[in-house]
Every structure is written in C-alpha cells, then in structure tokens.
Design a protein around this motif. Structure first.
Motif, PDB file in Angstrom:
ATOM      1  N   GLU A  87     -17.907   1.833  -3.931  1.00 21.93           N
ATOM      2  CA  GLU A  87     -18.689   1.313  -2.794  1.00 21.93           C
ATOM      3  C   GLU A  87     -17.888   1.358  -1.504  1.00 21.93           C
ATOM      4  OE1 GLU A  87     -21.000  -1.873  -5.667  1.00 21.93           O
ATOM      5  OE2 GLU A  87     -20.007  -2.602  -3.851  1.00 21.93           O
ATOM      6  N   ALA A  88     -16.568   1.230  -1.621  1.00 20.88           N
ATOM      7  CA  ALA A  88     -15.703   1.281  -0.443  1.00 20.88           C
ATOM      8  C   ALA A  88     -15.080   2.664  -0.279  1.00 20.88           C
ATOM      9  CB  ALA A  88     -14.613   0.214  -0.554  1.00 20.88           C
ATOM     10  N   ARG A  89     -15.614   3.629  -1.014  1.00 20.92           N
ATOM     11  CA  ARG A  89     -15.127   5.016  -1.019  1.00 20.92           C
ATOM     12  C   ARG A  89     -13.681   5.160  -1.482  1.00 20.92           C
ATOM     13  NH1 ARG A  89     -17.180   7.280   4.515  1.00 20.92           N
ATOM     14  NH2 ARG A  89     -18.716   5.657   4.730  1.00 20.92           N
ATOM     15  N   PHE A  90     -13.271   4.255  -2.352  1.00 18.06           N
ATOM     16  CA  PHE A  90     -12.003   4.408  -3.061  1.00 18.06           C
ATOM     17  C   PHE A  90     -12.304   4.934  -4.461  1.00 18.06           C
ATOM     18  CE2 PHE A  90     -10.244   2.080   0.346  1.00 18.06           C
ATOM     19  CZ  PHE A  90      -8.867   2.183   0.272  1.00 18.06           C
ATOM     20  N   HIS A  91     -11.288   5.492  -5.106  1.00 17.97           N
ATOM     21  CA  HIS A  91     -11.436   5.934  -6.489  1.00 17.97           C
ATOM     22  C   HIS A  91     -10.375   5.298  -7.364  1.00 17.97           C
ATOM     23  CE1 HIS A  91     -13.534   9.113  -4.242  1.00 17.97           C
ATOM     24  NE2 HIS A  91     -14.396   8.926  -5.222  1.00 17.97           N
ATOM     25  N   CYS A  92     -10.609   5.360  -8.659  1.00 17.54           N
ATOM     26  CA  CYS A  92      -9.678   4.718  -9.587  1.00 17.54           C
ATOM     27  C   CYS A  92      -9.143   5.695 -10.601  1.00 17.54           C
ATOM     28  CB  CYS A  92     -10.392   3.618 -10.389  1.00 17.54           C
ATOM     29  SG  CYS A  92     -10.921   2.265  -9.379  1.00 17.54           S
ATOM     30  N   VAL A  93      -7.905   5.495 -10.978  1.00 25.11           N
ATOM     31  CA  VAL A  93      -7.394   6.112 -12.194  1.00 25.11           C
ATOM     32  C   VAL A  93      -6.893   5.006 -13.109  1.00 25.11           C
ATOM     33  CG1 VAL A  93      -6.833   8.391 -11.291  1.00 25.11           C
ATOM     34  CG2 VAL A  93      -5.133   6.561 -11.148  1.00 25.11           C
ATOM     35  N   ILE A  94      -7.034   5.260 -14.398  1.00 24.06           N
ATOM     36  CA  ILE A  94      -6.653   4.276 -15.402  1.00 24.06           C
ATOM     37  C   ILE A  94      -5.430   4.794 -16.139  1.00 24.06           C
ATOM     38  CG2 ILE A  94      -7.494   2.946 -17.392  1.00 24.06           C
ATOM     39  CD1 ILE A  94     -10.328   4.207 -16.622  1.00 24.06           C
ATOM     40  N   ALA A  95      -4.494   3.920 -16.388  1.00 20.34           N
ATOM     41  CA  ALA A  95      -3.352   4.287 -17.225  1.00 20.34           C
ATOM     42  C   ALA A  95      -3.266   3.292 -18.361  1.00 20.34           C
ATOM     43  CB  ALA A  95      -2.070   4.278 -16.399  1.00 20.34           C
ATOM     44  N   SER A  96      -3.193   3.810 -19.568  1.00 21.00           N
ATOM     45  CA  SER A  96      -3.145   2.946 -20.745  1.00 21.00           C
ATOM     46  C   SER A  96      -1.819   3.119 -21.449  1.00 21.00           C
ATOM     47  CB  SER A  96      -4.303   3.315 -21.684  1.00 21.00           C
ATOM     48  OG  SER A  96      -4.159   2.677 -22.926  1.00 21.00           O
TER      49      SER A  96
END
Lengths: 332, 332
Positions: A87-96
């Motif tokens: 919604e804020a034009r950010f993106h995510c990456v996940i690290a497990s």
C-alpha cells in the motif's frame, strides 16, 4: 488513503508542522507532536516514504526475518506485512533461518549493506552477540512475537499470558487437574509468557503445577511428537495437554493417534496458534488464534512510521482469541 | 562433500580440465565436458561458488520468487532451497507476490540491482513483458514448478501429467464416471498438464469429459470453495472431484462439509499436493504428493551449478507419488 492535509486539519496545525512533528524535530512542542501523532494514527496516515526513499536512491525493500517459513503462522505474518507494505509502495523479502541460530546470524550479516530499508524480525537467537548483530542493521527495526533479551525496538505481539490463563481456567472448570504443557525453549519469551499464563491459571484454581507435566524446549512436529509420547507414557497420564504452538500440536496429535487414544475422551488437546485445517481434523482442534495477518500489517506499519521519522513508537499488543471446537472435554 | 579432485579422478582428467569443462570453455572437447559433468553430477559436486563470489565482492544471496507463501508447498520448496544453499554458504530470501502480477513485476524491478546472485522463480505472470523482466534479472535463473511461455531456463518440476493420469484411472476403476476437476488459471502450465492427465485418463477409460465438470481459474481456499459449491449444485452432481492443488482442496472440503455430504460415500475427493494435516482430517485425504523440499534443493543446486559456470543444464523432473488415504471410494 488520508493525506498530509487531512492530518493537518484534524490536528489543527500546518502541513509543515505535521512533517516536522512526525520527524520528531525539537522545534515542535511535545504537546503538538502528540496531537499530530494521534491524528496520523487515527487517519492511518503514513507519509509517502517510498517516494522519498526512491528519490534519494534508497531501498524500498523491507525484510522479514522468521525462524521457520513452513510454520503457517509466519507465512500469514508475511502476507500481512507484504500487503501493508505494498500500500505504501514498499516490497518485502522474507528470510527464514530454519530455526538455526548460526544461519540467522549469517543472514543478518549478508543483509547489512543497505539492501533493506527496514527489518521486522522474529528471531531464534537470544545471546548478546546476536542482539548486537540485529542492532547493527541499518534502518529501523520492529520485533514480531518475541523480544530477544535486552533488545530495544517496538514489538508487535499478542497478549500471550492473559489468553493462556483464561483458556487453562476453562480446563479446570471442566474438571481437569492433571494438565500438561508442551512448551518451547526457555529463552523464548513467548514460551515463558504462555507458561506463565499456565501457572497463573493453576494458582487461580488452587492446584499445584506438576513440574513433570511441563516439557520444555520443544519445537516443530518432531518436538511435539516426542514430548507427547513421553507424557503418554506417564502413570497416571495427564487428562489434558496444552501445546505452546501449532506445529507442536500437530506432532502431539499424531502421537495421540498412534497411541490409539481418543480426543477428548482420553485426553483433551488445546493448541496455541490456529491452522486452516484444525476445524477439519477429527476431532476439530480447539485453538488460541493469534491475528497473524494483522500482526504482519502492524509490523509494516511501524517500520513505515519509523521511516517517516517517527520515534518513540510503543509496543503493539493485539488480542488472541480462544476458538472452541471439539478437542476439549471433561476427563473420564 | 566431493571435491574437485574426486571429480577429476572419476572423469579421468586433470582438475584444471574439470574447471574449464564446467565453465563450458571451448578449449575442452564436448565428449570430455560430458564426462566431467556426469562425474560432477554423480558425486554431487559443486565448486565453491560462495568463496569465489565473496572474494570478488559479489552477492551470496539467492532469491526465491513464489506466488503465495501461505501455500505450504512453496514454504517447503523454500526450506529445501535454503538448506541446499546453506551447504554452499549461500543464503536465500523469499519474495511472495500474493498472486498479484503487478506486485510480482515491481518486486522483480526492485531486485534488478545485483542484490541477488541468482533467482529461482515460480511466477504468476505469463505475458511477454513479464517474461522480459524476468530474463533481464542479472545472474542465473531457474524455474520451479511452472514455465512462463517462451522463457528459456532450466525448470524443476514433477511429472504432473503422468501421475494425474494414473490417479484418475484409479477413480474409473472404482466405478466413477462423473468426475469433476477444479483447475487453476488456463495460462498456468501446471494446471494444463494436470488437466491433460485428467483428459488422458478419460480417453483411456473411453469416457467423454463432461466440460461442465471442469472448472477453470480457481486459486486458494476461496476459489476451491466457490467451484465446489457450484459443482454440488449440479444435477446429477459429480461422484468424485479432483482438485489441482492443496489450498483449492481445503476450500472444496469445507464446501462439502457445509453441504452435509459424506466423503467418500457421497463424493470422493482427490488432492494434488499433500499437506501435513491431510492424514488427520476426517476422513484422511488421498493426495498426490510432490517432493517440494527436494524440488527446492534441486533449484538451489542448479543455480549453484550455473554460478560455477556450467551451461546447458537440463530440466529436472522429479516423481510425484499418490498417497492413498480414505477420501476415495466407489460411488453409491
């Protein structure tokens, strides 16, 4: 979405004051800052941090560290975080880290170069060196679910102790007195809080905790299976068991099935963390559901506010809910 | 782990030739290259790409793009990839597009700066612009599960068509003739391959596919629930249903429960993709299990080989397995 003008109007200040207040600049009076933050919160306003970050050549990538992406709790946290970030034009990456502390530390190191604009973390590491590595990450930090000892950052969590206390009270009301708990590592504050709620419910009921019925340090299906097998070998065995998370519950459930026991006639089973298939299991599993998706959204929200210059953000405690199904019943 | 000397010994060449062969240098004869590759494959040898990447200041971060991290299939792929990468001292980050093509494209763009040493991708995008964005990523690419049309890169997948054909044959042998399929988007090649297996089994049995019983374009629990509700409203309704993935199965299962129907007496239910709770559902769900963890490992393996300079890597097809449980039975 609300804009800066809406916030200014609601707070009764200029838009320039809104900007300065949210950046915590000393030129703005504390009372005004408070009013502006309250207005921003109420209107769900987040300044266009993405636009600013991009114009300054900064990353618009948020990171989410989780201990085990195969646990659907974290997958749902991730989904909430991604949706709010988008919604804020950010993106995510996940690290497990797959519950591996050394891998977690290496991952942190490999991302210390400014790749991430901010980090949300549920970690398995608890020692001081780890806490330092986490603090050394550039950009804002928010903790999800758990706080490693001594780490100062806003935390998004549920009211673990309270909801557990109430759920265990329900077991006493059904007539149980030999209640077991399969708990996690003792340096996880979530495990400690859930165990504390378990103990408080015992005190409320005037029943002493049988320490042998409390099994520490279990994680995943394997951990739950092992602990349950040990509990079922006891004589007398417990009439109810509380599992401190979802995967531990799955393992415990499999062990109860293998032993040929009926739920809840032979043993009642209570889970912390719901799963989409718990209603369809035979019998449907009673669970304490955490608002995982909302926790992910709240984590992203806090990172975005920090990126917008806001400081002094409080912890966010979201309510968990007991979902009664058919796995609890009075003892024989 | 095997070293370069072991490969050289097995292939009967010098270690220098191994290095040159795996980099596909023209100075090495094609037959020698083939022998070296076969030896490397047999010994599970991967050159220390991490060491080289680090010494050259390159990233040791591999990316995994998935459409939906809440789907445990992808979480298990991620785990396999992380474990294999960690053995070579690489790390992984996961990006989930939440089945949103626009978000997927933006994510790709945000990672085109060399953050990633290589990318493993299961994507939802299928158009040409998307394929170009994917091809423009720096570093090697491996596809997992699905191939977007026209995209050339090694693919790790299961034998979707074959295993589906055999599973559906089993339904015919039980006496079913009105078999429904809840399928995915028609531009997903996995959905197409599973549908193709479904059609082939019909041809094998000499039964015409009732096109109304084939529901396209469904994803997630919501999609499965909706399609199943429509199928149950038909008269006569199908006596068996095949769901093209796990989450669609969960939605279908919930719809069957809500309709008060018994599995398998009223309707048989067959899932593609297993879930850890399927054995514990009432009744336990028969599923075609993909080796998700192994697929993730294979994807990491292929990226590491490409990073080591190997080219011309073939697709990797892993076997899926039908796990018989109690959700299939003869029609009434």
């Amino acid at each position: 979405m609300a804009g800066i003008r809406d916030v200014a109007r609601l707070a009764g200040v200029s838009t320039a004051t809104v900007t300065r207040a949210l950046r915590d600049e000393p030129s703005v009076a504390p009372k005004t800052k408070e009013r502006v933050r309250a207005a921003a919160l109420r209107l769900d306003y987040v300044p266009s941090a993405a636009a600013r970050a991009l114009s300054q050549g900064h990353s618009t990538l948020l990171g989410l560290f989780v201990p085990d992406i195969v646990n659907p709790f974290y997958a749902e946290v991730a989904q909430g975080m991604e949706d709010r970030a988008a919604e804020a034009r950010f993106h995510c990456v996940i690290a497990s880290s797959h519950l591996n502390r050394e891998r977690e530390r290496q991952l942190l190191t490999s991302l210390q170069d400014g790749t991430l604009a901010g980090l949300a973390a549920t970690t398995v590491g608890t020692d001081e060196a780890f806490t330092q590595a986490l603090s050394a990450m550039p950009g804002p930090l928010v903790l999800v679910d758990r706080r490693p000892r001594g780490l100062k950052a806003p935390l998004v969590r549920t009211d673990n102790r309270k909801v557990t206390r109430e759920a265990i009270r329900g077991l006493f009301e059904m007539g149980h007195t030999r209640i077991a708990m399969i708990s996690g590592p003792q340096d996880f504050d979530t495990a400690c809080q859930r165990l504390s709620g378990f103990r408080m419910a015992h005190r409320d009921a005037g029943v002493r905790v049988t320490e042998q019925l409390v099994r520490h340090g279990h994680l995943g299906e394997t951990g739950g299976h092992q602990a349950m097998t040990e509990l079922l070998a006891m004589d007398p065995r417990p009439t109810a068991v509380f599992c401190f998370n979802n995967l531990v519950t799955v393992g415990a459930l499999k062990a109860i099935r293998e032993a040929g026991l009926a739920i809840p006639a032979d043993i009642s089973l209570l889970a912390f963390d719901d799963m989409s298939l718990f209603p369809l299991v035979d019998p449907p599993i009673t669970a304490i559901a955490q608002p995982a998706y909302e926790m992910g959204r709240a984590a992203a929200e806090i990172l975005l506010r920090q990126l917008a210059g806001e400081t002094g953000i409080d912890d966010r405690v979201l309510p968990a809910t007991l979902i009664p199904r058919a796995s609890l019943g009075p003892p024989r």
